[in-house]
Design an enzyme around this catalytic site. Structure first.
Site, short mmCIF file in Angstrom:
data_model
loop_
_atom_site.label_atom_id
_atom_site.label_comp_id
_atom_site.label_asym_id
_atom_site.label_seq_id
_atom_site.Cartn_x
_atom_site.Cartn_y
_atom_site.Cartn_z
N SER A 180 0.84 -1.20 0.00
CA SER A 180 0.00 0.00 0.00
C SER A 180 0.88 1.26 0.00
CB SER A 180 -0.96 -0.06 1.20
OG SER A 180 -1.92 0.95 1.10
N ASP A 276 -8.62 -3.41 -6.88
CA ASP A 276 -7.99 -3.00 -5.63
C ASP A 276 -9.03 -2.41 -4.67
OD1 ASP A 276 -4.94 -1.86 -4.64
OD2 ASP A 276 -6.72 -0.94 -3.79
N HIS A 344 -1.15 -8.08 0.16
CA HIS A 344 -1.04 -9.53 0.05
C HIS A 344 0.12 -10.14 0.81
CE1 HIS A 344 -2.69 -7.73 -3.64
NE2 HIS A 344 -3.50 -8.76 -3.68
#
Ligand SMILES: *[C@@H]1O[C@H](CO)[C@@H](O)[C@H](O)[C@H]1NC(C)=O
Ligand SMILES: *[C@@H]1O[C@H](CO)[C@@H](O)[C@H](O)[C@H]1NC(C)=O
Ligand SMILES: *[C@@H]1O[C@H](CO)[C@@H](O)[C@H](O)[C@H]1NC(C)=O
Ligand SMILES: *[C@@H]1O[C@H](CO)[C@@H](O)[C@H](O)[C@H]1NC(C)=O
Ligand SMILES: *[C@@H]1O[C@H](CO)[C@@H](O)[C@H](O)[C@H]1NC(C)=O
Ligand SMILES: *[C@@H]1O[C@H](CO)[C@@H](O)[C@H](O)[C@H]1NC(C)=O
Ligand SMILES: *[C@@H]1O[C@H](CO)[C@@H](O)[C@H](O)[C@H]1NC(C)=O
Length: 415
Positions: A180, A276, A344
């Protein structure tokens, strides 16, 4: 949200008699304070280090934590109330002074396998995020009213010096990654990271859910631009961004990876969802209606218009990514799937078990894809071109899939 999902993952694995991940002690880098490398609230920055072992002792994986940005004094002050702006808050909320290393940070080869157990025995360092600027700010002046300090780039530099001090400089293999806002930080710092090593060291970067698109003609474009513009001004980033980008674009546009990635010299891998969850949930309709809110929290409740918007978002993301890759001087790896997710690498079920949850591209999970690319076994450029609707991959059948996943790994464990 991410914490909740992580907790659910651990619970369901424990229920299946499986223990994934391990706890690592958090260290405050007190020596950084003297050079003014501090969190928003002036506290020292923090990291967690898990030493490498076996044939991983010459390999280093440095992971930059994410957690959004702050674009004005009020938002930055707000961050000092919790771990994303204050290591004092980080320490007071971390149980027993430890943090959890899961997914691709895990040292258990059962859960961090790759094809040939690529990353589990590396030195792994997680650098905590407490500056709100993707580790980019370096403002000397302290905000007079609230004593806020904008020093993310100094934190990054102080951390790198610390890692060199404990031996990272002799690495044979090195990987900078982040998720992120930390994924954006990885893109921004990748070439600087590479320059820390001998030219014989294999150095690569992985940006996880860090490809925040501009989507110039799509919903929310003005908001996204104005958001990054205020991040730039609050954190004084104009002269901190890569000149390879600022020579062509405004500083604001140089926070969008599509304008940064083409000029990065170091090999870079992008992990993204074409849906996303952060970009769809936050940056398309920042003033969201109750109907859109219910849709982004539960995909079953989306109406047909909303699903069309999501399909369009996917096309824009995919096309931006493809054109960014095509414009890049060196080739990039990528893994673009269609689960409605954001982040992830720290999560076992989205990084190391993703093949089993039916999300495999080239029949690989994310950890295997990154391993293949890192060690030049393949270029790994894979996108899910089949599913054009977002998939809920954290749904009711998740515990069942995780049980299958752990059984799979236990039976396929490398010696
Ligand atoms: C890795 O996880 C498996 C499954 O929970 C466990 O049996 C094994 O002891 C763990 N290995 C290490 C080194 O912790
Ligand atoms: C990690 O620490 C947490 C909090 O102290 C604890 O609940 C958990 O059981 C620990 N997990 C492992 C794998 O040791
Ligand atoms: C800011 O720091 C100064 C010096 O340490 C202190 O005297 C002052 O009370 C602080 N102000 C706030 C708002 O915390
Ligand atoms: C690596 O650096 C050494 C010494 O600085 C130099 O002699 C060599 O040509 C360099 N190799 C490559 C592949 O750039
Ligand atoms: C679907 O939801 C959007 C709000 O997200 C609303 O504007 C639109 O009218 C809805 N469409 C239908 C067909 O209900
Ligand atoms: C995914 O499914 C779970 C379980 O049914 C549900 O709680 C969650 O809201 C769903 N998530 C989304 C984004 O649809
Ligand atoms: C790639 O380069 C072309 C030609 O310079 C440009 O039009 C396009 O916008 C670039 N794509 C991205 C994503 O930057």
């Amino acid at each position: 949200m991410a914490t909740l999902l992580l907790a659910l993952t651990i619970l369901s694995l424990v229920a299946a008699g499986i223990v994934a991940g391990h706890n690592v002690t958090i260290t405050l880098l007190d020596s950084a304070v003297a050079r003014g490398a501090v969190c928003l609230d002036c506290t020292p920055p923090a990291y967690a280090y898990s030493p490498g072992f076996g044939d991983g002792v010459d390999n280093w994986h440095v992971y930059l934590e994410g957690g959004g940005w702050c674009r004005n004094v009020a938002e930055c002050l707000d961050k000092t109330g919790y771990h994303l702006g204050s290591s004092a808050k980080l320490m007071s909320t971390a149980q027993n002074g430890v943090t959890f290393f899961g997914g691709m940070l895990d040292s258990n080869s059962t859960f961090n396998p790759g094809m040939i157990s690529d990353f589990y025995n590396w030195h792994v360092v997680k650098i905590f995020y407490c500056d709100g600027s993707s580790f980019m700010s370096d403002v000397e002046d302290v905000d007079p009213k609230y004593n806020l300090t904008y020093r993310g780039a100094r934190i990054y530099d102080a951390m790198m010096d610390e890692l060199l001090r404990i031996g990272m400089g002799n690495a044979k293999n090195a990987l900078l990654s982040g998720g992120s806002a930390g994924g954006l930080a990885t893109t921004l710092h990748c070439d600087k990271f590479q320059s820390l090593f001998h030219n014989t060291t294999r150095v690569k970067c992985v940006s996880d859910s860090g490809f925040f698109i501009h989507g110039e003609h799509f919903y929310g474009a003005d908001w996204r631009e104005s958001f990054f513009s205020r991040v730039v001004s609050t954190h004084g980033l104009t002269d901190m961004l890569p000149t390879s980008c600022t020579s062509k674009f405004s500083p604001t546009l140089c926070l969008f990876p599509e304008n940064l990635v083409p000029d990065i010299q170091t090999p870079l891998f992008l992990i993204e969802s074409a849906f996303d969850a952060y970009q769809i949930g936050v940056t398309l309709f920042p003033d969201r209606s109750p109907q859109w809110t219910s849709c982004i929290l539960n995909l079953m409740l989306c109406n047909s218009t909303e699903l069309e918007i999501m399909k369009d978002f996917r096309l824009i993301l995919i096309n931006t990514l493809k054109s960014t890759i095509a414009n890049s001087s060196s080739r990039r790896g990528y893994f673009v799937h269609s689960c409605y997710l954001h982040g992830h690498m720290e999560d076992i079920s989205s990084s190391t078990c993703s093949l089993i949850v039916g999300n495999g591209l080239a029949n690989k999970n994310i950890a295997e894809a990154v391993g293949d690319w890192y060690f030049d076994r393949s270029e790994f450029q894979e996108m899910d071109m089949v599913n054009n609707l977002p998939r809920n991959c954290t749904g009711d059948d998740r515990p069942i899939l995780e049980k299958k996943c752990s059984d799979y790994y236990i039976h396929h464990q490398m010696p």
